[in-house]
Design an enzyme around this catalytic site. Structure first.
Site, mmCIF file in Angstrom:
data_model
loop_
_atom_site.group_PDB
_atom_site.id
_atom_site.type_symbol
_atom_site.label_atom_id
_atom_site.label_comp_id
_atom_site.label_asym_id
_atom_site.label_seq_id
_atom_site.Cartn_x
_atom_site.Cartn_y
_atom_site.Cartn_z
ATOM 1 N N ASN A 32 -62.440 18.295 144.633
ATOM 2 C CA ASN A 32 -61.557 17.133 144.527
ATOM 3 C C ASN A 32 -62.290 16.041 143.770
ATOM 4 O O ASN A 32 -63.520 16.001 143.740
ATOM 5 C CB ASN A 32 -61.166 16.636 145.920
ATOM 6 C CG ASN A 32 -60.166 15.488 145.860
ATOM 7 O OD1 ASN A 32 -59.192 15.548 145.108
ATOM 8 N ND2 ASN A 32 -60.397 14.445 146.632
ATOM 9 N N LEU A 40 -54.742 18.036 153.716
ATOM 10 C CA LEU A 40 -54.709 19.477 153.934
ATOM 11 C C LEU A 40 -55.138 19.822 155.357
ATOM 12 O O LEU A 40 -56.007 19.171 155.939
ATOM 13 C CB LEU A 40 -55.625 20.164 152.928
ATOM 14 C CG LEU A 40 -55.224 19.947 151.459
ATOM 15 C CD1 LEU A 40 -56.350 20.386 150.534
ATOM 16 C CD2 LEU A 40 -53.934 20.688 151.142
ATOM 17 N N ARG A 50 -51.778 15.164 149.243
ATOM 18 C CA ARG A 50 -51.469 15.753 150.538
ATOM 19 C C ARG A 50 -52.749 15.877 151.349
ATOM 20 O O ARG A 50 -53.789 16.253 150.806
ATOM 21 C CB ARG A 50 -50.856 17.156 150.376
ATOM 22 C CG ARG A 50 -49.520 17.183 149.659
ATOM 23 C CD ARG A 50 -48.410 16.689 150.549
ATOM 24 N NE ARG A 50 -48.269 17.508 151.750
ATOM 25 C CZ ARG A 50 -47.560 17.143 152.813
ATOM 26 N NH1 ARG A 50 -46.952 15.971 152.848
ATOM 27 N NH2 ARG A 50 -47.466 17.948 153.861
ATOM 28 N N ASP A 105 -61.780 13.091 152.223
ATOM 29 C CA ASP A 105 -62.713 12.576 151.219
ATOM 30 C C ASP A 105 -64.143 12.569 151.751
ATOM 31 O O ASP A 105 -64.966 11.741 151.343
ATOM 32 C CB ASP A 105 -62.319 11.163 150.761
ATOM 33 C CG ASP A 105 -60.933 11.126 150.136
ATOM 34 O OD1 ASP A 105 -60.567 12.101 149.461
ATOM 35 O OD2 ASP A 105 -60.224 10.128 150.342
ATOM 36 N N ARG A 140 -46.733 20.321 158.427
ATOM 37 C CA ARG A 140 -47.835 20.452 157.483
ATOM 38 C C ARG A 140 -48.394 21.880 157.468
ATOM 39 O O ARG A 140 -48.756 22.410 156.421
ATOM 40 C CB ARG A 140 -48.932 19.458 157.862
ATOM 41 C CG ARG A 140 -49.947 19.197 156.768
ATOM 42 C CD ARG A 140 -51.007 18.199 157.241
ATOM 43 N NE ARG A 140 -50.436 16.941 157.676
ATOM 44 C CZ ARG A 140 -50.116 15.935 156.873
ATOM 45 N NH1 ARG A 140 -50.305 16.071 155.574
ATOM 46 N NH2 ARG A 140 -49.614 14.823 157.353
ATOM 47 N N SER A 178 -66.142 10.022 142.155
ATOM 48 C CA SER A 178 -66.956 11.071 142.775
ATOM 49 C C SER A 178 -66.223 12.407 142.726
ATOM 50 O O SER A 178 -65.028 12.467 143.021
ATOM 51 C CB SER A 178 -67.244 10.745 144.252
ATOM 52 O OG SER A 178 -67.817 9.468 144.412
#
Length: 222
Positions: A112, A98, A96, A150, A70, A141
Site C-alpha cells: 500500500n 480490509l 476499504r 496503515d 465486510r 510511505s
C-alpha cells in the site's frame, strides 16, 4: 527477467488511479519488470478503470454495497483476485478497510502507499493534519499491508517540505509527485527479488533486515 517471468500484479483502486497510471507507465517503460493482469475497483465510476482500459488491462467492478458485510465482500474480492494468479497485490487508493482474513491470505504479497511519513497521520486527511500540526516535513510511505490500519512495516519513504502558504491541495500535489516515484520503485524491488517479508526478520531488502524505512532521496531506487 524475461517477459514470461514478469511479476504478475493485480491493482485495487477506488478513485482516479494516478498511482495506477504511474505503475502502468513504469511497466510499459520497463522500469517495473511486471505486468498488471487486472485492475479491480469497488466503485464503478472510478476514473482509474478508464486508465486501465486505455492500456488494454482487464478491469472488474466489485461493488461493496452489493454485499451484506465486510467479510462477504472480502471473500468475493479474494476470489476475483485469485482468478488472475497475481504474485503481488497493489493497493492504489483502495478506500476499504480490509478484514484480517483477507490481509493474512496475502501476507507478504500486498503493498500500500500512504500519503504521510508513517507512523505519523495514519488514516484519512493526512495533509490537513500535517498542516494543523505545523510539521515542516511531510511525505509518503510504501508499506506492506498487515492487519493494523496503515500499520504495516514501511519499506520506502519520500520527504517533501511543507512550505509557507501551503494548503491541503498544494501539499497534496507535492506529495503525490513523490508517490508516483516511490511506488514503482518498491514494486520493482519486489519484482527483482530484492524485497521480501520474513516472518522473523520483518522487511528484508538486499538480504538485510530493514531496521528503518529507506528514505528518498538519500537512497536512490534506480
Amino acid at each position: 527477467m524475461s517477459r514470461s517471468e514478469r511479476l504478475r500484479l493485480v491493482v485495487l483502486i477506488s478513485g482516479s488511479g494516478s498511482n495506477l497510471q504511474a505503475i502502468i507507465d513504469a511497466c510499459a517503460s520497463g522500469a517495473i519488470d511486471g505486468e498488471i493482469v487486472a485492475v479491480i475497483s469497488n466503485r464503478g465510476d472510478a476514473y482509474g478503470l478508464q486508465r486501465a482500459q486505455a492500456a488494454g488491462i482487464p478491469t472488474e467492478v466489485l461493488d461493496h454495497r452489493d454485499y451484506p458485510d465486510r467479510e462477504s465482500f472480502d471473500r468475493a474480492l479474494m476470489a476475483r483476485i485469485n482468478h488472475y494468479r497475481p504474485e503481488l497485490v497493489v493497493l492504489a487508493g483502495f478506500m476499504r478497510i480490509l478484514t484480517p482474513a483477507f490481509v493474512r491470505h496475502y501476507a507478504g504479497r500486498m503493498l500500500n502507499i500512504h500519503p504521510s511519513l508513517l507512523p505519523h497521520f495514519q488514516g484519512l486527511h493526512t495533509h490537513r493534519r500535517a498542516l494543523e500540526a505545523d510539521h515542516e516535513v511531510h511525505g509518503a510511505s510504501v508499506h506492506f499491508v498487515t492487519e493494523g490500519l496503515d500499520g504495516g512495516p514501511v519499506v520506502l519513504q519520500a520527504e517533501v517540505p511543507v512550505l509557507p502558504g501551503d494548503d491541503e491541495s498544494t501539499l497534496a500535489a507535492r506529495v503525490l509527485e513523490q508517490e508516483h516515484r516511490i511506488y514503482p520503485a518498491v514494486i520493482q524491488w519486489f519484482a527483482e527479488g530484492r524485497l521480501r517479508m520474513d516472518p522473523q526478520k520483518g522487511v528484508v531488502l538486499d538480504e538485510d533486515a530493514l531496521e528503518q524505512p529507506v528514505r528518498w532521496p538519500a537512497h536512490r531506487a534506480d
